[in-house]
Design an enzyme around this catalytic site. Structure first.
Site, PDB file in Angstrom:
ATOM      1  N   ALA A 124      -7.686   2.656  -3.857  1.00  0.00           N
ATOM      2  CA  ALA A 124      -8.201   3.946  -3.404  1.00  0.00           C
ATOM      3  C   ALA A 124      -9.305   3.773  -2.371  1.00  0.00           C
ATOM      4  O   ALA A 124     -10.441   3.431  -2.716  1.00  0.00           O
ATOM      5  CB  ALA A 124      -8.715   4.752  -4.609  1.00  0.00           C
ATOM      6  N   GLU A 367      -1.686   1.716   6.426  1.00  0.00           N
ATOM      7  CA  GLU A 367      -2.130   0.342   6.683  1.00  0.00           C
ATOM      8  C   GLU A 367      -2.612   0.162   8.125  1.00  0.00           C
ATOM      9  O   GLU A 367      -2.482  -0.905   8.720  1.00  0.00           O
ATOM     10  CB  GLU A 367      -1.021  -0.669   6.372  1.00  0.00           C
ATOM     11  CG  GLU A 367      -0.606  -0.727   4.909  1.00  0.00           C
ATOM     12  CD  GLU A 367      -1.737  -1.130   3.978  1.00  0.00           C
ATOM     13  OE1 GLU A 367      -2.716  -1.756   4.442  1.00  0.00           O
ATOM     14  OE2 GLU A 367      -1.647  -0.821   2.781  1.00  0.00           O
TER      15      GLU A 367
END
Length: 387
Positions: A124, A367
């Site tokens: 997270a 990402e």
């Protein structure tokens, strides 16, 4: 760099591909049409993955993983990437490498159960107002005696609904920098069920059906100091040390999906006839196939060169950014062209192409967005000139 595969690597490819085709492909239609990955199906496939030696294969051998070098791991990821993302990521789990940064006690509590398939993790970082700008996060961790008190919200947290714990990054202070004040970051383990920690349903997503995202809320969530991962205020260092290769993992899974899409396009172009000949004989189609294959080959070389350099200890952020950028944008192109070759049939869910096309969209965002990758690349090019 040796472009040939060792016998062990060939076995990894063959074993993983057979597992994907026999154990994952048969369930794709159910997950795509319902948007749900049933818990009993997760457990069924997980057991088969553990038996096949494919579960937690990204982990070092000394902690119970397969101990694959980076190139072998990327070959494994490429094969898994051919299937629906929820099926291969959730059922054939690869625990986050950041778990290796834990203390011996934390490894016993979190790392080893994940490797054995008894627990699962989620990571997270992202917040509603802080995506690529991690230093801009507003969720806080404030020290109170020997404890830490967490407050704030995280979102887009993958599979948090089924995870047993979260690895959470929080702003834990400030420090001076040449550009003014910037946040210090600390990482924490937060167990599901901890008071003040709530997991809520996330958003409906066009990509990766069955692979859920959640919203995490922290309301005076109190944690003992033993839940800190790494050093206090050094969470950014922990993330950079352990999470860098995730960009290569994204690139590798994109290669697998692109290969599957290209394979369908080639087969269709060879079989489909119009005007009394195979459509693959028309330049409008044959040149598409040539360009798709060329782009895929270029991306493949970039991903595996970066993986090889990772093992040599010579990889740079620029190498990994280039590989991630090329592979994700290549997948979008190949998926789109594969649908164009199939015409209207390509958009029907009888084939995996519309799924691959939808799923490709998120790869240029998570990402590290394509824009962030370009920033990393251009910064590396300009840095020698002081720019």
């Amino acid at each position: 760099m040796d472009f040939g595969l060792s016998e062990e690597q060939k076995l990894i490819v063959e074993t993983t591909r057979a597992f994907v085709e026999n154990e994952l492909y048969p369930h794709e239609r159910e997950v795509e049409r319902t948007g749900v990955l049933r818990r009993e199906l997760i457990e069924e496939i997980k057991a088969k993955a553990i038996e096949a030696g494919l579960y937690a294969a990204n982990m070092p051998a000394d902690v119970g993983g397969a101990g694959l070098d980076t190139v072998s791991w990327l070959l494994y990821e490429k094969e898994l990437g051919r299937a629906n993302y929820a099926l291969h990521w959730t059922c054939v789990a690869r625990p986050s490498n950041i778990l290796l940064a834990g203390t011996p006690e934390q490894r016993e509590k979190y790392l080893f159960p994940c490797i054995r398939g008894e627990k699962s993790d989620c990571l997270a970082m992202t917040e509603p107002g802080a995506g690529s700008d991690l230093r801009g996060m507003k969720a806080t961790a404030v020290q109170d005696g020997d404890d830490w008190v967490l407050n704030g919200t995280k979102h887009f947290i993958s599979h948090a609904d089924i995870a047993d714990f979260a690895i959470v990054f929080m702003a834990s202070g400030e420090e001076d920098s040449p550009r003014g004040k910037r946040k210090k970051i600390t990482a924490f383990f937060v167990d599901k069920g901890t008071k003040g920690f709530t997991v809520r349903d996330g958003y409906r997503n066009v990509s990766h059906r069955g692979y859920t995202n959640s919203i995490l809320e922290f309301d005076d969530c109190r944690l003992p100091a033993s839940q800190v991962l790494g050093e206090v205020h050094k969470g950014f260092d922990v993330a950079n040390s352990w999470l860098g290769a995730t960009r290569l993992q994204v690139g590798a899974t994109c290669l697998g999906r692109a290969e599957r899409a290209l394979s369908h396009a080639i087969e269709y172009a060879a079989q489909r006839q119009q005007f009394r000949q195979q459509i693959g004989k028309f330049q409008g189609v044959s040149f598409k196939l040539a360009d798709m294959a060329t782009e895929l080959k270029a991306a493949d070389l970039m991903v595996f060169e970066a993986g090889w350099k990772y093992d040599q200890g010579t990889v740079t952020d620029q190498d990994m950014a280039m590989a991630k950028l090329k592979a994700t944008e290549m997948l979008a192109y190949v998926a789109d062209e594969a649908i164009q070759i199939h015409g209207g049939m390509g958009l029907m869910d009888d084939l995996p192409l519309e799924r691959i096309w939808r799923d490709a969209r998120v790869e240029r965002i998570w990402e590290g967005t394509s824009e962030i990758q370009r920033h990393i690349i251009s910064r590396a090019l300009l840095r020698p000139f002081g720019a």
